[in-house]
Design an enzyme around this catalytic site. Sequence first.
Site, PDB file in Angstrom:
ATOM      1  N   ASP A 124     -10.594   4.911  10.006  1.00 44.54           N
ATOM      2  CA  ASP A 124     -11.221   4.930  11.328  1.00 44.54           C
ATOM      3  C   ASP A 124     -12.619   4.310  11.234  1.00 44.54           C
ATOM      4  O   ASP A 124     -13.581   4.974  10.838  1.00 44.54           O
ATOM      5  CB  ASP A 124     -11.281   6.392  11.788  1.00 44.54           C
ATOM      6  CG  ASP A 124     -11.895   6.562  13.164  1.00 44.54           C
ATOM      7  OD1 ASP A 124     -12.535   5.614  13.655  1.00 44.54           O
ATOM      8  OD2 ASP A 124     -11.737   7.647  13.740  1.00 44.54           O
ATOM      9  N   LYS A 127     -25.841  -4.376   9.781  1.00 43.83           N
ATOM     10  CA  LYS A 127     -24.644  -4.982  10.397  1.00 43.83           C
ATOM     11  C   LYS A 127     -23.918  -5.825   9.361  1.00 43.83           C
ATOM     12  O   LYS A 127     -22.684  -5.825   9.281  1.00 43.83           O
ATOM     13  CB  LYS A 127     -25.057  -5.821  11.610  1.00 43.83           C
ATOM     14  CG  LYS A 127     -23.892  -6.385  12.419  1.00 43.83           C
ATOM     15  CD  LYS A 127     -23.390  -7.717  11.932  1.00 43.83           C
ATOM     16  CE  LYS A 127     -22.279  -8.248  12.823  1.00 43.83           C
ATOM     17  NZ  LYS A 127     -21.640  -9.445  12.289  1.00 43.83           N
ATOM     18  N   HIS A 150     -22.444 -20.284   6.943  1.00 43.89           N
ATOM     19  CA  HIS A 150     -21.758 -19.748   8.117  1.00 43.89           C
ATOM     20  C   HIS A 150     -21.099 -20.869   8.915  1.00 43.89           C
ATOM     21  O   HIS A 150     -19.935 -20.778   9.292  1.00 43.89           O
ATOM     22  CB  HIS A 150     -22.776 -18.992   8.968  1.00 43.89           C
ATOM     23  CG  HIS A 150     -22.160 -18.279  10.119  1.00 43.89           C
ATOM     24  ND1 HIS A 150     -21.459 -17.108   9.956  1.00 43.89           N
ATOM     25  CD2 HIS A 150     -22.099 -18.588  11.432  1.00 43.89           C
ATOM     26  CE1 HIS A 150     -21.004 -16.717  11.134  1.00 43.89           C
ATOM     27  NE2 HIS A 150     -21.382 -17.598  12.047  1.00 43.89           N
ATOM     28  N   GLU A 165     -14.623 -12.653  11.553  1.00 42.48           N
ATOM     29  CA  GLU A 165     -15.832 -13.470  11.383  1.00 42.48           C
ATOM     30  C   GLU A 165     -15.667 -14.425  10.194  1.00 42.48           C
ATOM     31  O   GLU A 165     -15.429 -13.992   9.055  1.00 42.48           O
ATOM     32  CB  GLU A 165     -17.055 -12.566  11.187  1.00 42.48           C
ATOM     33  CG  GLU A 165     -18.360 -13.333  11.275  1.00 42.48           C
ATOM     34  CD  GLU A 165     -19.590 -12.427  11.214  1.00 42.48           C
ATOM     35  OE1 GLU A 165     -19.544 -11.305  11.737  1.00 42.48           O
ATOM     36  OE2 GLU A 165     -20.586 -12.869  10.624  1.00 42.48           O
TER      37      GLU A 165
END
Length: 442
Positions: free
Chosen positions: A296, A280, A393, A85
Amino acid sequence: MSKTIAGFSKLSKSKKIDWIVDTYFSNAEDAKAILKQYWNTNDNLQQLHDEFIENTISNYYLPLGVAPNFLINETLYTIPMAIEESSVVAAASKAAKFWLERGGFKTKVISTTKIGQVHFIYKGDFEKLKQYFGYVKSKLIEDTEAITKNMKKRGGGILDIELRDKTSDIDNYYQLHASFETLDAMGANFINSCLEQFAKTFKNEALTFDLFSESEQQIDIIMSILSNYVPDCLVRAEVSCPVEELGEGNNFSGKDFANKFIQAVNIAEIEPYRAVTHNKGIMNGIDAVVLATGNDFRAVEAGVHAYASRKGRYSSLTHAKVEHGIFTFWMEIPLALGTVGGLTGLHPLVKLALELLHKPSAKELMQIVAVAGLAQNFAALRSLTTTGIQQGHMKMHLMNILNQFEANAEEKLTLTEHFKNNTVTHSAVIEALNKLRVSSEK
Ligand code: MEV
């Protein structure tokens, strides 16, 4: 056309690829070329990757970036992040710099206990089961001696085993609920091996336990597996500074910033729709470091989100307050991580990432990862409550759009300059690129 195949895993790699490209691709040669483009030219390295999993047909690349200037408990770190991202590494770096000038991050490992369970069915008298457990508990531990010897030498091992009655949820269902200290290992293999041994001993010893009736002797083991819910493997990360300092170098006051920021956190605390996105953003930072250090991320994700729901409503992982003129922003999250075992000693880039982090212990890595999450959330909330998220962004996303339209180096340079003062949108980039191309044709 799709079709089934028997014995696929036994085919050689090139035969597997032949079957895939012939079965699924209109242009088999092109598909094959793409798969091969991502192979490593170093055969040993490629073989290492081939053997991580079954049926490897290529490698899947993610960028490995770094975010420098993280001051954590007075030590400086450059944090490796594996993520696709566009804005995540930039946001982490910005937050690191912001807090570097305000005392850095403070962290603390609160606890390191991990959990595993043997789930079983017992059809009989609970009092007798309790007596049996009292009798067999030390034997359960004794029988894992070969598995736990080394871990014990280093100060870890099995901490306790409890018998849990779950019959109010499912008829005849009980658990052996065990806790472990696995030190620098994430511990999945260690815990699962112990649990499978517990299950064997628990079942076998029951067959000759005098107090049990014949049917009670037949304990039915359903499964033995670690839990990725680790609320007692907890780390805290925090930043704080006088409220006025929050506004320094910005065109808003520290007080206004703190108020809005805290409201944004409060909203994520009570509103699950917002909390999921808020968390998130935290996981953008956490997963990227977890992945770069060979841990993991699915286990971490599952455990963190369960923790975010522990009070019965999904809620924010971070919290913020102002007290006596001091702004404090913090997070406590469960992180079961390892810096030995698994990929950590195998994957060359994972080894490199760990060396970059001063070869941390698992506890140190927990703190670094938590900081990456907190920093990411700080950066996101800072943008959201001031400029909005799209400005930063889309600036980072600009290169992706330019690459999608195969912009050359000169076009990229010109348009990066152009969009320093113009709003990046998908259509604005296409328009500017087309304009540039038309004018250079003239
Ligand atoms: C994007 O990947 C993450 C954010 O949506 C997080 C947030 O909204 O807090 C920016």
